[in-house]
Design a protein around this motif. Structure first.
Motif, PDB file in Angstrom:
ATOM      1  N   VAL A 152       0.837  -1.201   0.000  1.00  0.00           N
ATOM      2  CA  VAL A 152       0.000   0.000   0.000  1.00  0.00           C
ATOM      3  C   VAL A 152       0.875   1.257   0.000  1.00  0.00           C
ATOM      4  O   VAL A 152       1.547   1.549   0.981  1.00  0.00           O
ATOM      5  CB  VAL A 152      -0.946   0.013   1.223  1.00  0.00           C
ATOM      6  CG1 VAL A 152      -1.838   1.250   1.197  1.00  0.00           C
ATOM      7  CG2 VAL A 152      -1.798  -1.261   1.259  1.00  0.00           C
ATOM      8  N   PRO A 153       0.860   1.999  -1.119  1.00  0.00           N
ATOM      9  CA  PRO A 153       1.616   3.261  -1.180  1.00  0.00           C
ATOM     10  C   PRO A 153       0.883   4.374  -0.423  1.00  0.00           C
ATOM     11  O   PRO A 153      -0.182   4.144   0.153  1.00  0.00           O
ATOM     12  CB  PRO A 153       1.673   3.554  -2.675  1.00  0.00           C
ATOM     13  CG  PRO A 153       0.444   2.920  -3.227  1.00  0.00           C
ATOM     14  CD  PRO A 153       0.164   1.712  -2.369  1.00  0.00           C
ATOM     15  N   SER A 154       1.429   5.570  -0.482  1.00  0.00           N
ATOM     16  CA  SER A 154       0.810   6.718   0.189  1.00  0.00           C
ATOM     17  C   SER A 154      -0.588   6.965  -0.374  1.00  0.00           C
ATOM     18  O   SER A 154      -0.904   6.553  -1.495  1.00  0.00           O
ATOM     19  CB  SER A 154       1.658   7.971  -0.011  1.00  0.00           C
ATOM     20  OG  SER A 154       1.587   8.381  -1.370  1.00  0.00           O
ATOM     21  N   GLU A 155      -1.399   7.664   0.397  1.00  0.00           N
ATOM     22  CA  GLU A 155      -2.762   7.958  -0.042  1.00  0.00           C
ATOM     23  C   GLU A 155      -2.759   8.762  -1.340  1.00  0.00           C
ATOM     24  O   GLU A 155      -3.611   8.574  -2.203  1.00  0.00           O
ATOM     25  CB  GLU A 155      -3.515   8.710   1.061  1.00  0.00           C
ATOM     26  CG  GLU A 155      -4.992   8.797   0.815  1.00  0.00           C
ATOM     27  CD  GLU A 155      -5.764   9.399   1.986  1.00  0.00           C
ATOM     28  OE1 GLU A 155      -7.000   9.408   1.908  1.00  0.00           O
ATOM     29  OE2 GLU A 155      -5.145   9.870   2.952  1.00  0.00           O
ATOM     30  N   LYS A 156      -1.773   9.638  -1.513  1.00  0.00           N
ATOM     31  CA  LYS A 156      -1.681  10.447  -2.738  1.00  0.00           C
ATOM     32  C   LYS A 156      -1.472   9.546  -3.959  1.00  0.00           C
ATOM     33  O   LYS A 156      -2.132   9.716  -4.990  1.00  0.00           O
ATOM     34  CB  LYS A 156      -0.534  11.452  -2.609  1.00  0.00           C
ATOM     35  CG  LYS A 156      -0.412  12.354  -3.817  1.00  0.00           C
ATOM     36  CD  LYS A 156       0.728  13.332  -3.698  1.00  0.00           C
ATOM     37  CE  LYS A 156       0.788  14.182  -4.950  1.00  0.00           C
ATOM     38  NZ  LYS A 156       1.974  14.990  -5.047  1.00  0.00           N
TER      39      LYS A 156
END
Length: 195
Positions: A152-156
């Protein structure tokens, strides 16, 4: 027009595959599905009558399999209207992304929503990339899907991927509407050809 639609669908699949292959190789933090999604049993949203209407001004009745929209109901209670969710068939692992109020036909459905800092459309596309399916007649969500790890990458980054793939979905829908208009125009012209 059909070739345009097929080309766009292929573009979306190829784009999704490339993006999520990069996510998996990208060394992002890993979370279990249980850590990033809530699930709800659909019991209170199940339709009481299977005598569906074709009146699309009523409430849609959904299933997660290929049929998806079974029809419409005038039942005005027990409507799922909490916003976006993933409708997952616990037996077949078919899933749909839904962002409108609805009722459900089956208790074999899980309704999935995102926890904080998680973009639900991103997770839906991730699941689609993983191409989950099963021929076994058993429930899968709690035993197999919840413990799965996802990068899971950053929300952006999640939102950027989600927005890009959503734009492709919008373009596919627009081209499908255009195809329907072309087909209706062709039918009209053929009917009036020998008048």
């Amino acid at each position: 027009q059909k070739k345009i639609i097929e080309g766009l669908k292929t573009l979306k699949i190829q784009s999704r595959n490339k993006l999520f292959t990069q996510i998996i190789k990208g060394g992002y933090e890993r979370f279990t599905v249980e850590e990033i999604l809530n699930y709800e049993q659909p019991t209170k949203y199940i339709v009481s009558s299977t005598d569906y209407s074709s009146d699309n001004s009523l409430i849609p009745v959904l299933t997660a399999n290929k049929a998806f929209l079974l029809g419409y109901t005038n039942e005005d209670w027990g409507i799922y209207d909490k916003g976006k969710c993933i409708v997952l068939d616990d037996f077949t692992m078919d899933l749909k992304y839904v962002d409108f109020p609805f009722k459900i036909k089956s208790s074999a459905i899980k309704l999935l929503t995102s926890k904080k800092n998680i973009d639900l459309k991103f997770v839906f596309e991730y699941f689609s990339f993983l191409n989950m399916s099963s021929n076994e007649h058993k429930r899968h969500y709690i035993s197999e899907i919840q413990p799965m790890f996802l990068n899971v990458p950053s929300e952006k980054i999640q939102k950027n991927i989600s927005n890009f793939l959503s734009k492709l979905d919008e373009k596919i829908n627009l081209e499908n509407e255009l195809l329907t208009q072309y087909e209706n125009q062709k039918k009209y012209l053929l009917q009036n050809l020998f008048v």
